[in-house]
Design an enzyme around this catalytic site. Sequence first.
Site, PDB file in Angstrom:
ATOM      1  N   TYR A  46       0.886  -1.255  -0.023  1.00  0.00           N
ATOM      2  CA  TYR A  46       0.067   0.061  -0.002  1.00  0.00           C
ATOM      3  C   TYR A  46       0.844   1.239   0.063  1.00  0.00           C
ATOM      4  CZ  TYR A  46      -3.483   3.510   1.685  1.00  0.00           C
ATOM      5  OH  TYR A  46      -4.134   4.513   1.665  1.00  0.00           O
ATOM      6  N   ASP A  47       2.085   1.071   0.911  1.00  0.00           N
ATOM      7  CA  ASP A  47       2.723   2.507   0.977  1.00  0.00           C
ATOM      8  C   ASP A  47       3.495   2.621  -0.482  1.00  0.00           C
ATOM      9  OD1 ASP A  47       2.234   2.769   3.513  1.00  0.00           O
ATOM     10  OD2 ASP A  47       4.226   1.586   4.481  1.00  0.00           O
ATOM     11  N   SER A  92      -2.661  12.795   7.542  1.00  0.00           N
ATOM     12  CA  SER A  92      -1.902  11.518   7.594  1.00  0.00           C
ATOM     13  C   SER A  92      -0.534  12.014   7.468  1.00  0.00           C
ATOM     14  CB  SER A  92      -2.301  10.715   6.394  1.00  0.00           C
ATOM     15  OG  SER A  92      -1.706   9.664   6.620  1.00  0.00           O
ATOM     16  N   LEU A  93       0.505  11.337   7.065  1.00  0.00           N
ATOM     17  CA  LEU A  93       1.936  11.662   7.173  1.00  0.00           C
ATOM     18  C   LEU A  93       2.460  11.304   5.713  1.00  0.00           C
ATOM     19  CD1 LEU A  93       3.098  10.327  10.793  1.00  0.00           C
ATOM     20  CD2 LEU A  93       2.653  12.716   9.866  1.00  0.00           C
ATOM     21  N   GLU A 126       8.896   9.772  17.485  1.00  0.00           N
ATOM     22  CA  GLU A 126       8.063   8.605  18.117  1.00  0.00           C
ATOM     23  C   GLU A 126       7.967   7.479  17.313  1.00  0.00           C
ATOM     24  OE1 GLU A 126       4.358  10.823  18.268  1.00  0.00           O
ATOM     25  OE2 GLU A 126       5.239  12.729  19.099  1.00  0.00           O
ATOM     26  N   LYS A 128       6.233   4.551  15.413  1.00  0.00           N
ATOM     27  CA  LYS A 128       4.915   4.790  14.655  1.00  0.00           C
ATOM     28  C   LYS A 128       4.096   3.279  14.889  1.00  0.00           C
ATOM     29  CE  LYS A 128       2.960   5.918  10.218  1.00  0.00           C
ATOM     30  NZ  LYS A 128       1.969   4.560  10.047  1.00  0.00           N
ATOM     31  N   ASP A 130       1.445   0.574  14.974  1.00  0.00           N
ATOM     32  CA  ASP A 130       0.574   0.126  13.851  1.00  0.00           C
ATOM     33  C   ASP A 130      -0.783  -0.213  14.544  1.00  0.00           C
ATOM     34  OD1 ASP A 130       0.038  -0.499  11.377  1.00  0.00           O
ATOM     35  OD2 ASP A 130       1.208  -2.304  11.141  1.00  0.00           O
ATOM     36  N   ARG A 149     -10.832   8.015  12.347  1.00  0.00           N
ATOM     37  CA  ARG A 149     -10.469   9.037  11.374  1.00  0.00           C
ATOM     38  C   ARG A 149     -11.368   9.148  10.121  1.00  0.00           C
ATOM     39  NH1 ARG A 149      -4.465   8.539   8.876  1.00  0.00           N
ATOM     40  NH2 ARG A 149      -5.377   6.663   8.075  1.00  0.00           N
ATOM     41  N   TYR A 238      -0.730  11.107  20.931  1.00  0.00           N
ATOM     42  CA  TYR A 238       0.434  11.963  20.132  1.00  0.00           C
ATOM     43  C   TYR A 238       0.382  13.180  19.446  1.00  0.00           C
ATOM     44  CZ  TYR A 238      -1.452   8.994  16.554  1.00  0.00           C
ATOM     45  OH  TYR A 238      -2.068   8.431  15.713  1.00  0.00           O
ATOM     46  N   LYS A 302       8.820  14.733  14.302  1.00  0.00           N
ATOM     47  CA  LYS A 302       7.761  15.981  14.109  1.00  0.00           C
ATOM     48  C   LYS A 302       8.607  17.223  14.639  1.00  0.00           C
ATOM     49  CE  LYS A 302       3.767  13.237  15.598  1.00  0.00           C
ATOM     50  NZ  LYS A 302       3.047  12.761  16.823  1.00  0.00           N
ATOM     51  N   LYS A 326       9.410   4.926   7.305  1.00  0.00           N
ATOM     52  CA  LYS A 326       9.237   3.647   7.331  1.00  0.00           C
ATOM     53  C   LYS A 326      10.166   2.478   7.411  1.00  0.00           C
ATOM     54  CE  LYS A 326       4.656   3.858   7.039  1.00  0.00           C
ATOM     55  NZ  LYS A 326       3.991   3.005   6.026  1.00  0.00           N
ATOM     56  N   CYS A 420       6.842  -3.643 -32.439  1.00  0.00           N
ATOM     57  CA  CYS A 420       5.670  -3.345 -31.298  1.00  0.00           C
ATOM     58  C   CYS A 420       4.991  -4.778 -31.507  1.00  0.00           C
ATOM     59  CB  CYS A 420       4.735  -2.411 -31.755  1.00  0.00           C
ATOM     60  SG  CYS A 420       3.266  -2.303 -30.898  1.00  0.00           S
ATOM     61  N   CYS A 423       1.119  -3.744 -32.853  1.00  0.00           N
ATOM     62  CA  CYS A 423       0.733  -3.495 -34.446  1.00  0.00           C
ATOM     63  C   CYS A 423       2.084  -3.833 -35.224  1.00  0.00           C
ATOM     64  CB  CYS A 423       0.565  -1.885 -34.568  1.00  0.00           C
ATOM     65  SG  CYS A 423       2.253  -0.816 -34.145  1.00  0.00           S
ATOM     66  N   CYS A 438       7.114   2.128 -29.961  1.00  0.00           N
ATOM     67  CA  CYS A 438       6.270   1.611 -30.937  1.00  0.00           C
ATOM     68  C   CYS A 438       6.279   3.073 -31.812  1.00  0.00           C
ATOM     69  CB  CYS A 438       4.808   1.188 -30.642  1.00  0.00           C
ATOM     70  SG  CYS A 438       3.782   1.224 -32.195  1.00  0.00           S
ATOM     71  N   CYS A 444      -1.274   2.609 -34.624  1.00  0.00           N
ATOM     72  CA  CYS A 444      -0.969   1.592 -33.449  1.00  0.00           C
ATOM     73  C   CYS A 444      -2.266   1.571 -32.582  1.00  0.00           C
ATOM     74  CB  CYS A 444      -0.037   1.805 -32.536  1.00  0.00           C
ATOM     75  SG  CYS A 444       0.184   0.359 -31.295  1.00  0.00           S
TER      76      CYS A 444
HETATM   77  S1  IVH Z   1       0.804  11.904  14.074  1.00  0.00           S
HETATM   78  C1  IVH Z   1      -0.459  15.007  11.833  1.00  0.00           C
HETATM   79  N1  IVH Z   1       2.221  10.063  15.765  1.00  0.00           N
HETATM   80  O1  IVH Z   1       0.475   6.873  11.540  1.00  0.00           O
HETATM   81  C2  IVH Z   1       0.103  14.042  12.328  1.00  0.00           C
HETATM   82  N2  IVH Z   1       0.669   9.400  13.972  1.00  0.00           N
HETATM   83  O2  IVH Z   1       0.528   7.601   8.846  1.00  0.00           O
HETATM   84  C3  IVH Z   1      -1.036  12.884  12.385  1.00  0.00           C
HETATM   85  N3  IVH Z   1       0.666   6.721  13.921  1.00  0.00           N
HETATM   86  O3  IVH Z   1      -2.825   8.425  11.003  1.00  0.00           O
HETATM   87  C4  IVH Z   1      -0.181  11.761  13.028  1.00  0.00           C
HETATM   88  N4  IVH Z   1       2.091   6.521  15.516  1.00  0.00           N
HETATM   89  O4  IVH Z   1      -2.727   6.456  12.531  1.00  0.00           O
HETATM   90  C5  IVH Z   1       1.363  10.389  14.639  1.00  0.00           C
HETATM   91  N5  IVH Z   1       3.398   8.566  16.982  1.00  0.00           N
HETATM   92  C6  IVH Z   1       2.600   8.804  15.857  1.00  0.00           C
HETATM   93  C7  IVH Z   1       2.026   7.838  15.411  1.00  0.00           C
HETATM   94  C8  IVH Z   1       0.834   8.024  14.422  1.00  0.00           C
HETATM   95  C9  IVH Z   1       1.241   5.912  14.646  1.00  0.00           C
HETATM   96  C10 IVH Z   1      -0.288   6.627  12.658  1.00  0.00           C
HETATM   97  C11 IVH Z   1      -1.594   7.347  12.783  1.00  0.00           C
HETATM   98  C12 IVH Z   1      -1.610   8.183  11.553  1.00  0.00           C
HETATM   99  C13 IVH Z   1      -0.678   7.425  10.732  1.00  0.00           C
HETATM  100  C14 IVH Z   1      -0.057   8.223   9.653  1.00  0.00           C
END
Ligand code: IVH
Length: 699
Positions: A46-47, A92-93, A126, A128, A130, A149, A238, A302, A326, A420, A423, A438, A444
């Site tokens: 997905y990413d 989102s980030l 921080e 992240k 899941d 959300r 957070y 951040k 990531k 090609c 065609c 091509c 074509c």
């Molecule tokens: S900050 C504007 N801090 O990651 C900032 N998000 O990909 C909003 N997440 O929607 C998010 N740990 O569900 C923030 N320490 C953290 C996080 C965190 C997990 C998730 C969260 C967010 C998603 C973004």
Amino acid sequence: MTPRIPVDQLTPLDAAAELAGLAAEIASHDRAYYQADAPSITDADYDALRQRNAAIEARFPELVRADSPSRRVGAAPSEGFGKVRHARPMLSLDNAFTDEDVREFDQKIRRFLGLEDDQPVEMVAEPKIDGLSISLRYEKGRFIQGATRGDGSEGEDVTANLLTIADLPKVLSGDAPDVLEVRGEVYMLRSDFFAMNEARKAAGDKTLFANPRNAAAGSLRQLDATITASRPLSLFCYASGEASEPVAETHWGFLNRLRDWGFKVNDRVRLCQGVEEVLAFYHAIGSERAALPYDIDGVVYKVNRLDWQTRLGQVSRSPRWATAHKFPAEQVETVLREIAISVGRTGALTPYAILDPVTVGGVVVGRATLHNEDEIMRKDFRAGDTVLIQRAGDVIPQVVSVTLAKRPEDARPFVPPEVCPVCGSLAVKPEGEAIRRCTGGLTCDAQRVERLIHFASRRAFDIEGLGEKNVEFLFSTGRIRSPADIFRLEEAEKDTLLPLKTQPGWGARSTQKLFDAIRARRVIPLDRFILALGIRQVGEATARLLARHYHSFDGWNSAMRAAAAERESGGEAWQQLTAIDQIGPGVAGDIADFFREEHNLKALEDLAGQLERIEDFVQASATSPVAGKTVVFTGTLTGMSRDEAKARAQDLGAKVAGSVSSKTDYVVAGADAGSKLAKARDLGVTILSEEEWLTLING
Ligand code: IVH
């Protein structure tokens, strides 16, 4: 999975087509993930999709779609729960995948804020988590509502479910603002997850959760809150949403206040002095990852100073002041069975790998990109080879390397196609270019069909019932060969012995519906008309810019013909075209090329003749004092960088131009402004100082 051309080799047409596909693909995964808690692909995949989308948009900003995943977070809420409109959108980030990406993130921040090289940007790192993000609303220190959300603007009311989570403070200690929104992540500890699955198994329940994230999401989004109560959910907070008064000067300070009020804040968060420190933190926690009590998929960085966060603001769905770094994805070995070739809309031939299906990160992969011909030659990939597949953020999935020790004796080197595969026209690869194409052009069929599909697509003429399959059918049966033919279809049916409604898959009703849909598009807005022509590099945003600038079809059409003719002499029409902000000589050149081709002009006239009306462009109503105005920034600004100034102006609906003309409404002149200021004086354009500009936009 279709193979993907490397982003730096995409033509604008390929890019537009791919962005359309990515928008649909990501939206469908979002629905599966957010509404059904049943992800249809792995997070890494997905990413990768989102990153690919972002990379293409970065290279072709004019092609960014209104429905781009980059402008939207998640999916609209599902039925069942009440809806909650977030007082502040839940953002989102952006993602970073390499140390280099993170250094660039840091660089962008310092450029935007205009910082000195030796001034580090203090950042909070921080883990992240899941899980799934939620927003908690407190009034007068009491928890009153909690929401998921959803699509970022509107989520689901899960107040009753959240009340069952022990980590959530129902009443805040100390002096909290009257209104306080806090954002956090609901997650499940790994040990709780395993125990819960074991218990379900023992009870004969066959539906086990795939991972802690799905378990957390599935448990929170139960219509019956007593079920949620029986699930071991945890919570970390957070971020903030709305607050009736400022709560801190730094994010670090904010986290401390959260703790004082009674929220759980991850104790692995770290205040870092600059980019190298956050990277060290990332690598340290990366090696510790398996031992952590919860799943993390990266580290979030951040900017610590909240006033800087405010200045940095956001780009579509993500803040400029934060990013998610990531962890890398998995690599697996498999056998490359065959190197196959696909043909794109502009005739690009793309080789891709057909693989022995293999599971990578929970998904079965049968095809992968090989980048391009040169890469295949350079790495000497051969059919029969054992190769390493990677699912990284960049391209999805991709063949990384070959294990020579396992090469079969009869494996032959790859031979690029000379014609090609669709065609049979010569396929050529100009010296120094990476892509073989091509040469069939509009002869074509692959290319003609793709252009017709684009013409009828949602963002262009939006003809319902004229999707990919039907265009292919109507094309292959000779009914439609050019856009104008679409509008002659109903009339032509009257004379045919084989009417459409007698064809397999077509009934009287669907045929009539299609004719109605086509008729409804005989009146079309100018910007859609321009987009539909499929001119290279003219995506939605550029089409809109052109429509806004030239207003009417006649105005645009004659201006483009004039600009095409004056390209070499640099006449006035050409100058006017290239002076539009975001339309550089490259895009203008492609437009000129289009208007110099006799067959394009014929097709355009033929089409215009079929339409009832091409509507003039109307500016959406706007309230800010600078909406619709054209602004040029020049000289050195003191309170903000040029990027920041531009971003704010655009947020307020202004058009930012790179050069001054009689069409310019304001020139904002900083220190040492030179020729642009002089030109503004000559032309009598209103000149504002930086302060005057700020007064104007701040009302
Ligand atoms: S900050 C504007 N801090 O990651 C900032 N998000 O990909 C909003 N997440 O929607 C998010 N740990 O569900 C923030 N320490 C953290 C996080 C965190 C997990 C998730 C969260 C967010 C998603 C973004």
